[in-house]
Design a protein around this motif. Sequence first.
Motif, PDB file in Angstrom:
ATOM      1  N   GLU A  17      -6.812   6.894  -3.324  1.00 55.39           N
ATOM      2  CA  GLU A  17      -7.078   5.886  -4.370  1.00 55.39           C
ATOM      3  C   GLU A  17      -8.508   5.372  -4.287  1.00 55.39           C
ATOM      4  O   GLU A  17      -9.204   5.271  -5.289  1.00 55.39           O
ATOM      5  N   GLU A  68     -15.368   6.686  -9.719  1.00 52.86           N
ATOM      6  CA  GLU A  68     -15.480   6.026 -11.026  1.00 52.86           C
ATOM      7  C   GLU A  68     -16.580   4.959 -11.028  1.00 52.86           C
ATOM      8  O   GLU A  68     -17.329   4.837 -11.996  1.00 52.86           O
ATOM      9  N   LEU A  99     -15.633   4.843 -18.406  1.00 56.35           N
ATOM     10  CA  LEU A  99     -14.314   4.673 -17.779  1.00 56.35           C
ATOM     11  C   LEU A  99     -13.397   5.872 -17.985  1.00 56.35           C
ATOM     12  O   LEU A  99     -13.312   6.392 -19.074  1.00 56.35           O
ATOM     13  N   TRP A 148     -13.440  -1.749   1.470  1.00 55.67           N
ATOM     14  CA  TRP A 148     -12.933  -2.851   2.278  1.00 55.67           C
ATOM     15  C   TRP A 148     -11.646  -3.436   1.718  1.00 55.67           C
ATOM     16  O   TRP A 148     -10.936  -4.153   2.411  1.00 55.67           O
ATOM     17  N   VAL A 149     -11.361  -3.199   0.455  1.00 57.81           N
ATOM     18  CA  VAL A 149     -10.191  -3.860  -0.130  1.00 57.81           C
ATOM     19  C   VAL A 149      -9.048  -2.875  -0.399  1.00 57.81           C
ATOM     20  O   VAL A 149      -8.024  -3.255  -0.943  1.00 57.81           O
ATOM     21  N   HIS A 150      -9.269  -1.607  -0.064  1.00 59.94           N
ATOM     22  CA  HIS A 150      -8.194  -0.632  -0.255  1.00 59.94           C
ATOM     23  C   HIS A 150      -7.982   0.162   1.027  1.00 59.94           C
ATOM     24  O   HIS A 150      -8.923   0.395   1.785  1.00 59.94           O
ATOM     25  N   GLU A 151      -6.736   0.596   1.217  1.00 60.18           N
ATOM     26  CA  GLU A 151      -6.442   1.381   2.415  1.00 60.18           C
ATOM     27  C   GLU A 151      -6.160   2.841   2.092  1.00 60.18           C
ATOM     28  O   GLU A 151      -6.415   3.723   2.895  1.00 60.18           O
ATOM     29  N   ASP A 152      -5.631   3.070   0.904  1.00 62.18           N
ATOM     30  CA  ASP A 152      -5.268   4.434   0.519  1.00 62.18           C
ATOM     31  C   ASP A 152      -6.539   5.242   0.250  1.00 62.18           C
ATOM     32  O   ASP A 152      -7.312   4.938  -0.662  1.00 62.18           O
ATOM     33  N   ARG A 170     -11.994  -2.297 -12.298  1.00 58.63           N
ATOM     34  CA  ARG A 170     -13.404  -1.882 -12.285  1.00 58.63           C
ATOM     35  C   ARG A 170     -14.225  -3.088 -12.713  1.00 58.63           C
ATOM     36  O   ARG A 170     -13.979  -3.657 -13.777  1.00 58.63           O
ATOM     37  N   MET A 206     -19.837   5.065 -13.369  1.00 59.85           N
ATOM     38  CA  MET A 206     -20.212   3.980 -14.283  1.00 59.85           C
ATOM     39  C   MET A 206     -21.688   3.619 -14.116  1.00 59.85           C
ATOM     40  O   MET A 206     -22.416   3.451 -15.087  1.00 59.85           O
ATOM     41  N   GLU A 208       0.826  -1.205   0.000  1.00 60.88           N
ATOM     42  CA  GLU A 208       0.000   0.000   0.000  1.00 60.88           C
ATOM     43  C   GLU A 208       0.862   1.257   0.000  1.00 60.88           C
ATOM     44  O   GLU A 208       1.929   1.296   0.607  1.00 60.88           O
ATOM     45  N   ASN A 229     -21.316  -0.724  -6.035  1.00 61.01           N
ATOM     46  CA  ASN A 229     -20.711  -1.444  -4.923  1.00 61.01           C
ATOM     47  C   ASN A 229     -19.404  -0.753  -4.512  1.00 61.01           C
ATOM     48  O   ASN A 229     -18.357  -0.985  -5.100  1.00 61.01           O
ATOM     49  N   HIS A 259     -16.201  -3.933  -2.978  1.00 65.82           N
ATOM     50  CA  HIS A 259     -15.265  -3.800  -4.095  1.00 65.82           C
ATOM     51  C   HIS A 259     -14.379  -2.566  -3.970  1.00 65.82           C
ATOM     52  O   HIS A 259     -13.629  -2.261  -4.875  1.00 65.82           O
ATOM     53  N   MET A 282      -9.481  -8.510   2.422  1.00 66.49           N
ATOM     54  CA  MET A 282      -8.219  -8.728   1.714  1.00 66.49           C
ATOM     55  C   MET A 282      -7.902  -7.441   0.955  1.00 66.49           C
ATOM     56  O   MET A 282      -8.796  -6.673   0.639  1.00 66.49           O
ATOM     57  N   GLN A 283      -6.658  -7.241   0.649  1.00 64.82           N
ATOM     58  CA  GLN A 283      -6.270  -5.996  -0.022  1.00 64.82           C
ATOM     59  C   GLN A 283      -5.743  -6.284  -1.419  1.00 64.82           C
ATOM     60  O   GLN A 283      -5.027  -7.262  -1.623  1.00 64.82           O
ATOM     61  N   ARG A 330     -11.067   7.938  -5.411  1.00 67.91           N
ATOM     62  CA  ARG A 330     -11.071   8.057  -6.865  1.00 67.91           C
ATOM     63  C   ARG A 330     -11.817   6.863  -7.501  1.00 67.91           C
ATOM     64  O   ARG A 330     -12.625   7.014  -8.398  1.00 67.91           O
ATOM     65  N   LYS A 331     -11.512   5.689  -6.981  1.00 71.72           N
ATOM     66  CA  LYS A 331     -12.167   4.489  -7.510  1.00 71.72           C
ATOM     67  C   LYS A 331     -13.677   4.548  -7.277  1.00 71.72           C
ATOM     68  O   LYS A 331     -14.475   4.236  -8.159  1.00 71.72           O
TER      69      LYS A 331
END
Lengths: 173, 665
Positions: B110, B117, B665, B103-107, A49, B121, A11, B96, B100, A42-43, B113-114
């Motif tokens: 980021e 998007e 996208l 829970w799956v990213h820490e930054d 997308r 969509m 990360e 979602n 998606h 999980m990461q 931004r996701k």
Amino acid sequence: MTGRNETVHTEGQKHAFEPKIIAFVCTWCTYAGADLAGTSRMQYPANVRVLKFPCTGRIDPVFILKAFQQGADGVLVSGCHPGDCHYIAGNFHARRRFAAFRKLLEFVGIDLGRLQFSWVSAAEGGKWVEMVTDLTERVRHMGPMQEFKELALEEQWSGVIDTPELKEVYNSI
Amino acid sequence: MSRIGVFICHCGENISRTVDVERVAAQVGTLPGVAFSTDYKYMCSDPGQGLLKKAIQEQRLSHVVVAACSPRMHEKTFRKAVESAGLNPFLCEMANIREHCSWVHEDREEATRKAIEIVGMMVERVKKNRVLPTITVPVTKRSLVIGGGIAGIQAALDIADCGHEVVLVEREPSIGGHMAQLSETFPTLDCSQCIMTPKMVDVANHPKIKLYTYAEIEHVEGYIGNFQVTVRKKARSVDEDKCTGCGVCMTKCPQKKIPNTFDRNLGMRPAIYVPFPQAVPNTPVIDRENCTKFKTGKCGVCQKVCGPGAVDYEQEDQLIVEPVGAIVVATGFDLYSIEEKPKGSPIKGYGEFGHGKIPDVIDGMTFERLASASGPTGGKILRPSDGREPKQIVFIQCVGSRAREKGISYCSKICCMYTAKHTMLYHHKVHDGQAYVFFMDARTPGKSYDEFWRRSIEEEEAVYIRGMVSRLYQKGDKIVVMGSDIAVGVQVEIEADMVVLATAVQPQKGADTLAQKLGISYDKYHFYSEAHAKLRPVECATAGIYLAGACQGPKDIPDTVSQASAAAAKVMTLFAKDKLEREPIVAKVREAGCVGCFYCQKVCPYGAVEEKEIRDRQGNLVKVVAYVNPGVCGGCGTCQATCPSKSVELDGYTDEQIVAMIEAL
């Protein structure tokens, strides 16, 4: 779990190029698998997308072309394992279709490293994470996908006929 | 122009911890077509849903995107909320951003931004969503049950007891199936006929059950809720309404030397017969192949002796059309027969076991008839060759089953238990006899099953030898059985008086033909396939058709009865409503573009694609196009991806919607 986090994704590390990955998945297996990755915290890299389909059988190869054209640097297609299809046999039709389609892409010179087909079941959150991470890493190394973007530009040029002036001319003919 | 409302959920802190929800709401609010965007702590809560409904009405929203958890979690919740606010539920989509994204990213950067998007969509997608009316299909609240064994009987009684009419079709002249042939049943050793015949009588007397015996399914048309079934009622040569079941015809019939199939050919029966004394209905049938009247034209004794004048040599097969809404398939099983190996069968057979050649080598069902009090020997265990009581008897298990090299790799499930039962019955009837069992494994899962098996060894003195028989041959009036005892590692040779083979359980003959008529799938052994091995074990993939009993796989009586009741419950669930409602995610054909190649028909796993003729005003045929029956369509969309002219479209997943997402996208 922390071991996996360290190995698959560090990360905060900035990369020169962040690819765009589009995933075409079926709702019953792979979408649920990706959900499981989420509920298990999980990461994985934030490049993917997800587009949900009822079944991989619904995925038209044209969508893959369209994705590349729209700036995707990698495409992932994933559904239920053979024999586990919610719709009996949709994934078998998909498998046949994509086997032929891969050959075609190879023929026109697309690097197949950008395209990944896989089966991820609703229980395979870990597999989803691994696959997304691997594909992101791979495409990151390959750099941006230029070929189809150029085609998209050409299409934009040809779109110029939509200007009011041209339309008027066309109508008068 | 669409007026889209976007609702971003914090999910407590689950989303807002990593995603800057306010920024998402602000950013998404600038997208063309978005009229309203906001964020809220718990969208799925009552006040959250209230907020959504209020916004729809106050802001006159045309579409809704809820950015929250997975649609697998709350899509239904929000679509319901949207519907109650007066919008079509299919104009609501979920983005979602929890499973998606957050829970799956820490930054945080980021992830935010996701999330923007992902929501973007879905905004583009929802613009292309169309109003989809819920599809309703009428339901005929009558049900067809195919097969009158214990499975069919149980299912028919359960459905009929709920007040719905049942049409029960049985191929043989009487209902009862294999259970009527059994002597005693494991693990309680209660007499099969004693528990079976009352149920048979219940079927015959039930005002809601229409019973067709000596009848077969000719043709099936239609779909869930609306099947048209053609039943062929074979000519019985006896008028069921006139016959009183007195049985004089059977006693007077001069032709008495026909092997009795119900007794596994051990006894004889006349040409006009009922399969067994407790038959339901108790109306005889003339076996036209063996009747002198039909063969030579002379005789006619039965007609002369019949008081009510029920015998009718002129009777013909009748075709009857029955409209039903649901079908329960309960066609049961047959025992794998070494002697009659059907042509083209993948099964190789056991020439070395002498079945069909040595008269005292019999199968399990024949032993049942010998042990049955109403059987050909009156319940005495006697050798078919000379009528002597066998003093040494050998049982061989797994004949056919679990033998991949012979063509069947599955376990037949019931043989371990019925062989244990056979050793007990034998010991009860022949006190000085000795039973040996050659077995691979004893598989006894089931309530009181293992205790039962142990009892056969510990109390009933059966000798179990782990190992397979390599060969057996006739020596004088004995049968020499050679095998190995792999537990001790020695060769075993037993001089037996009788050998009983536990032959494999197979689907009924013609199971594949029936499956084709019904449009249901089957495996390589011709057992019918359930829709899901674990979660939908009694439903076929074809909607409105359910499975009960051994036609789906080897089963014992308790399992069969449970499955039959489960199938009946499924039918009742279907009949609980007057109209079937289903998600309108179905394919539709654009007839103008369809060229009639019918690739869609080939790939459709549900058989939902039909042919439709397009005619001009004069009635001339213009072309034949595909038509997707919305009642049958499963909504996978394989047809759409296959169609070369792009003339079929899956509602809810149109090309437009998907391309809109890709383009966002």
